[in-house]
Design a protein around this motif. Sequence first.
Motif, PDB file in Angstrom:
ATOM      1  N   GLY A 185      39.252  11.127  78.639  1.00 11.21           N
ATOM      2  CA  GLY A 185      39.804  10.742  79.941  1.00 11.21           C
ATOM      3  C   GLY A 185      40.479   9.388  79.886  1.00 11.21           C
ATOM      4  O   GLY A 185      41.570   9.194  80.440  1.00 11.21           O
ATOM      5  N   ARG A 186      39.862   8.455  79.212  1.00 11.34           N
ATOM      6  CA  ARG A 186      40.442   7.122  79.058  1.00 11.34           C
ATOM      7  C   ARG A 186      41.714   7.181  78.215  1.00 11.34           C
ATOM      8  O   ARG A 186      42.708   6.524  78.512  1.00 11.34           O
ATOM      9  N   ARG A 187      41.671   7.981  77.180  1.00  9.56           N
ATOM     10  CA  ARG A 187      42.851   8.119  76.322  1.00  9.56           C
ATOM     11  C   ARG A 187      44.004   8.776  77.086  1.00  9.56           C
ATOM     12  O   ARG A 187      45.175   8.438  76.886  1.00  9.56           O
ATOM     13  N   LEU A 188      43.661   9.718  77.959  1.00  6.44           N
ATOM     14  CA  LEU A 188      44.689  10.379  78.767  1.00  6.44           C
ATOM     15  C   LEU A 188      45.338   9.385  79.730  1.00  6.44           C
ATOM     16  O   LEU A 188      46.567   9.383  79.916  1.00  6.44           O
ATOM     17  N   LYS A 189      44.518   8.542  80.338  1.00  7.57           N
ATOM     18  CA  LYS A 189      45.070   7.518  81.226  1.00  7.57           C
ATOM     19  C   LYS A 189      45.990   6.573  80.473  1.00  7.57           C
ATOM     20  O   LYS A 189      47.026   6.131  80.996  1.00  7.57           O
ATOM     21  N   ASP A 190      45.634   6.266  79.229  1.00  8.38           N
ATOM     22  CA  ASP A 190      46.463   5.358  78.429  1.00  8.38           C
ATOM     23  C   ASP A 190      47.829   5.968  78.135  1.00  8.38           C
ATOM     24  O   ASP A 190      48.830   5.249  78.067  1.00  8.38           O
ATOM     25  N   VAL A 191      47.866   7.295  77.938  1.00 13.93           N
ATOM     26  CA  VAL A 191      49.167   7.960  77.731  1.00 13.93           C
ATOM     27  C   VAL A 191      50.071   7.700  78.932  1.00 13.93           C
ATOM     28  O   VAL A 191      51.246   7.332  78.785  1.00 13.93           O
ATOM     29  N   ARG A 192      49.515   7.861  80.114  1.00 11.66           N
ATOM     30  CA  ARG A 192      50.313   7.706  81.334  1.00 11.66           C
ATOM     31  C   ARG A 192      50.650   6.235  81.584  1.00 11.66           C
ATOM     32  O   ARG A 192      51.722   5.917  82.100  1.00 11.66           O
ATOM     33  N   LYS A 193      49.738   5.324  81.221  1.00 15.02           N
ATOM     34  CA  LYS A 193      50.031   3.900  81.367  1.00 15.02           C
ATOM     35  C   LYS A 193      51.216   3.498  80.490  1.00 15.02           C
ATOM     36  O   LYS A 193      51.978   2.581  80.835  1.00 15.02           O
ATOM     37  N   ARG A 194      51.360   4.165  79.342  1.00 10.70           N
ATOM     38  CA  ARG A 194      52.487   3.865  78.450  1.00 10.70           C
ATOM     39  C   ARG A 194      53.790   4.479  78.949  1.00 10.70           C
ATOM     40  O   ARG A 194      54.825   4.373  78.298  1.00 10.70           O
ATOM     41  N   GLY A 195      53.718   5.172  80.069  1.00  8.13           N
ATOM     42  CA  GLY A 195      54.902   5.855  80.576  1.00  8.13           C
ATOM     43  C   GLY A 195      55.057   7.249  80.026  1.00  8.13           C
ATOM     44  O   GLY A 195      56.112   7.875  80.191  1.00  8.13           O
ATOM     45  N   GLY A 196      54.001   7.765  79.366  1.00  2.00           N
ATOM     46  CA  GLY A 196      54.055   9.100  78.788  1.00  2.00           C
ATOM     47  C   GLY A 196      53.777  10.182  79.818  1.00  2.00           C
ATOM     48  O   GLY A 196      53.525   9.907  80.999  1.00  2.00           O
ATOM     49  N   LYS A 197      53.797  11.416  79.356  1.00  7.79           N
ATOM     50  CA  LYS A 197      53.646  12.559  80.251  1.00  7.79           C
ATOM     51  C   LYS A 197      52.676  13.558  79.642  1.00  7.79           C
ATOM     52  O   LYS A 197      52.669  13.790  78.425  1.00  7.79           O
ATOM     53  N   VAL A 198      51.851  14.165  80.502  1.00  9.74           N
ATOM     54  CA  VAL A 198      50.879  15.170  80.082  1.00  9.74           C
ATOM     55  C   VAL A 198      51.139  16.454  80.862  1.00  9.74           C
ATOM     56  O   VAL A 198      51.164  16.445  82.094  1.00  9.74           O
ATOM     57  N   VAL A 199      51.344  17.550  80.133  1.00 11.56           N
ATOM     58  CA  VAL A 199      51.627  18.852  80.739  1.00 11.56           C
ATOM     59  C   VAL A 199      50.567  19.842  80.258  1.00 11.56           C
ATOM     60  O   VAL A 199      50.312  19.956  79.054  1.00 11.56           O
ATOM     61  N   VAL A 200      49.958  20.558  81.200  1.00 16.89           N
ATOM     62  CA  VAL A 200      48.900  21.519  80.876  1.00 16.89           C
ATOM     63  C   VAL A 200      49.329  22.918  81.295  1.00 16.89           C
ATOM     64  O   VAL A 200      49.803  23.128  82.422  1.00 16.89           O
ATOM     65  N   ILE A 201      49.165  23.865  80.388  1.00 17.25           N
ATOM     66  CA  ILE A 201      49.437  25.282  80.643  1.00 17.25           C
ATOM     67  C   ILE A 201      48.102  26.009  80.584  1.00 17.25           C
ATOM     68  O   ILE A 201      47.448  26.049  79.541  1.00 17.25           O
ATOM     69  N   ASP A 202      47.662  26.591  81.709  1.00 20.86           N
ATOM     70  CA  ASP A 202      46.331  27.188  81.739  1.00 20.86           C
ATOM     71  C   ASP A 202      46.227  28.111  82.951  1.00 20.86           C
ATOM     72  O   ASP A 202      46.776  27.796  84.009  1.00 20.86           O
ATOM     73  N   PRO A 203      45.488  29.235  82.826  1.00 20.66           N
ATOM     74  CA  PRO A 203      45.316  30.123  83.982  1.00 20.66           C
ATOM     75  C   PRO A 203      44.437  29.520  85.081  1.00 20.66           C
ATOM     76  O   PRO A 203      44.353  30.069  86.173  1.00 20.66           O
ATOM     77  N   ARG A 204      43.772  28.412  84.755  1.00 20.73           N
ATOM     78  CA  ARG A 204      42.923  27.731  85.730  1.00 20.73           C
ATOM     79  C   ARG A 204      43.323  26.269  85.824  1.00 20.73           C
ATOM     80  O   ARG A 204      43.693  25.655  84.819  1.00 20.73           O
ATOM     81  N   ARG A 205      43.276  25.730  87.039  1.00 20.50           N
ATOM     82  CA  ARG A 205      43.501  24.295  87.189  1.00 20.50           C
ATOM     83  C   ARG A 205      42.210  23.598  86.787  1.00 20.50           C
ATOM     84  O   ARG A 205      41.321  23.339  87.581  1.00 20.50           O
ATOM     85  N   THR A 206      42.097  23.308  85.513  1.00 24.74           N
ATOM     86  CA  THR A 206      40.882  22.735  84.950  1.00 24.74           C
ATOM     87  C   THR A 206      40.751  21.262  85.330  1.00 24.74           C
ATOM     88  O   THR A 206      41.653  20.672  85.952  1.00 24.74           O
ATOM     89  N   GLU A 207      39.642  20.672  84.913  1.00 27.63           N
ATOM     90  CA  GLU A 207      39.448  19.247  85.132  1.00 27.63           C
ATOM     91  C   GLU A 207      40.572  18.445  84.487  1.00 27.63           C
ATOM     92  O   GLU A 207      41.033  17.436  85.031  1.00 27.63           O
ATOM     93  N   THR A 208      41.017  18.890  83.312  1.00 26.33           N
ATOM     94  CA  THR A 208      42.112  18.205  82.627  1.00 26.33           C
ATOM     95  C   THR A 208      43.431  18.433  83.341  1.00 26.33           C
ATOM     96  O   THR A 208      44.223  17.505  83.532  1.00 26.33           O
ATOM     97  N   ALA A 209      43.679  19.667  83.758  1.00 28.26           N
ATOM     98  CA  ALA A 209      44.922  19.983  84.456  1.00 28.26           C
ATOM     99  C   ALA A 209      45.048  19.205  85.757  1.00 28.26           C
ATOM    100  O   ALA A 209      46.149  18.819  86.169  1.00 28.26           O
ATOM    101  N   ALA A 210      43.912  18.950  86.400  1.00 24.33           N
ATOM    102  CA  ALA A 210      43.928  18.275  87.700  1.00 24.33           C
ATOM    103  C   ALA A 210      44.415  16.835  87.604  1.00 24.33           C
ATOM    104  O   ALA A 210      44.912  16.282  88.589  1.00 24.33           O
ATOM    105  N   VAL A 211      44.283  16.215  86.423  1.00 23.26           N
ATOM    106  CA  VAL A 211      44.720  14.825  86.281  1.00 23.26           C
ATOM    107  C   VAL A 211      45.988  14.701  85.440  1.00 23.26           C
ATOM    108  O   VAL A 211      46.449  13.592  85.165  1.00 23.26           O
ATOM    109  N   ALA A 212      46.549  15.838  85.026  1.00 20.74           N
ATOM    110  CA  ALA A 212      47.789  15.822  84.246  1.00 20.74           C
ATOM    111  C   ALA A 212      48.989  15.584  85.160  1.00 20.74           C
ATOM    112  O   ALA A 212      48.896  15.699  86.393  1.00 20.74           O
TER     113      ALA A 212
END
Length: 695
Positions: A185-212
């Motif tokens: 979770g912390r590493r994911l936030k760091d991606v976005r702090k750097r101006g990066g982007k996170v895209v999730v493809i999944d049949p469910r809006r998972t915990e990860t998808a919810a913050v992407a």
Amino acid sequence: MTVRRTSCNLCEAICGVLVTVEDGRVTDIRGDESDPLSRGHICPKAVALRDLQEDPDRLTTPVRRTPDGWQEIGWDAAYELVVDKLTGIQKQHGRNAVGLYLGNPNVHSLGALTHMPTMVRQLRTRNKFSATSIDQLPHMLASYLLYGHQLMVAVPDIDRTSYLLMLGANPLASNGSMMTAPGFGRRLKDVRKRGGKVVVIDPRRTETAAVADEHHFVRPGTDAAFLLALIHEVIAQGAARPAEYVDGLTTVEALVEAWTPERAAGITGIPADVIRRVAREFAEADRAACYGRVGVSTQQFGAVCQWAIQVLNIITGNLDRPGGTMFPRPAVNALLGLGRGHIGVWKSRVRGLPEFGGELPVSTMAEEILTPGDGQIRAMVTVAGNPVLSTPNGRKLDEALGSLEFMVAVDPYINETTRHADVILPPAPPLERDHYDVIFHQLAVRNTARWNDAVLPKPADARHDWEIFRDLGLALVRRTPWSRRRVQVTARLRLSPRRIVDTGLRIGPYRLSVAKLRKSSGGVDLGPLQPALPGALHHKSKRIDLAQRMILDDLPRLDSLNDLDGRLLLIGRRHLRNNNSWMHNSARLVKGRPRHQLLMNPGDLAERALTDGQLVTVTSAAGSISVEVASSNDIMPGVVSLPHGFGHNRPGARLTIANQVQGPSANDVTDAGLTDAVAGTSAVNGVPVTVTASI
């Protein structure tokens, strides 16, 4: 009071922890901020290490089944009984009459990794099964085909990436998988702090998808169409830029020509314009990584999916690139002790499914026990596994295990599987053993090394798992004629795990030792991932061939994705507090609201005149179960989700807390006949089901 450093080896995150011990008992467990990889992160499972240590249901001495119930037996007598039975059955029915099942916890135990393979080889059976074929087998197959070794896995360099595309993965719940990334979770936030982007493809809006940044629903089992369309678009846009040591792009281009975004959109449910945009963004990003996990591996096109993920990374120039996908350089090279891999050298007796790396798909295990004939499994050895709850068509396997002539389990519990055993050999718990993460440093997003001494002393009458495998292996090899091989095997089994790791550290790239690691505070930071290709490739040519024939020959089968009959499709679900089936005996992990319900989209509920909380019957080709349904907008229409690992309280299981946990076994409705045609992996995602009101 003393505070001791160790690691939590319950999942792939291998978080460093500080354990407080008072008067021989654990009183506190918390994250170790000095650990260079986990940096203080832990999840609830780490605290449950104390529960494993103190669990009154945990066996501490061997037991054997008798007409009067379970009775304790001495270690030497237990070994003699086990070896007599196994060798006797092999002498009468052939060496393949003994089968083995190796569960997930083995890869988390140093002693299992150092000594179990040698013991297993003494049985000389081809009927070997493990959790691999209901988990990461397509991942390993893609690595074997493209890079020359089954464990040469390219992991996302998440700490430097600027575009992370994830399919069928929920690392906020799993802490990373085939990607050791504690504190995701912390590493994911760091991606976005750097101006990066996170895209999730999944049949469910998972915990990860919810913050992407983006989440897109995809119809289960159709991820391959989405990936092929991405590859199509990258090539069509002229953005393909593979390294000079990569071959086969022309062949791949011709085969994906028909997989346009429009065609993929009609199958996956992802709009064509989204597919085009994601392809463009991925290709144009300065550092991008595509990562897929259980959701894309455990389906009918798992091998194609994992191959396509690697191809996408390769042709966009993101393989072996900082911020892309890279190969860790661990202090102990696990690849040296593990074979490169092979596939289809032999096949299963009943259904003709291919072996991979010496193991047959677990989906065929029950029929190999139940089907008479030459090579029928008549005895089983299970190690740290509960396949009755974790493999497809659990009811059939339950029946099969009950029909065996003999069964031995190396396991600390009498669970839904081991209740069928004639002898159970319990190993010492995690806090009583030394540890080094041989496998997960091989998959880590940063190069580190850490040796952990046992936190607590092992009782004199207990045995480590490596001691159990050593003693069984020595007993087996003593029954073979004298030879140079017998001498070598005996010497290998007598080495301690510490000695083996120390040798690996000394010959490794950093010239470390156990003594040096013991002096370090929390472990040694060996730096970020570094480029390694083409030199690190295990192919003699030092080249990558994208045009892998066994994958390409399977592409026409994707035409079956057009045959959508309107049935609901079942997918799995992971919870942070669950660890498959074997941590449900911890009160702190199972407390709180129930987590076993069937998730279903409100529209699908209304269409079937069902209501939230109602008891429903889920039916597949494998059977039926009853479960409460829960309405959720986080699940894609046409899809239902059920976690696995539940289904306790079967007669004979001695798990006091787990037996009170509600919920059926999802694997009673997963179909052992539904597999990936290439890898033989069980397809436990995308299972066609019907859902009706229970009567």
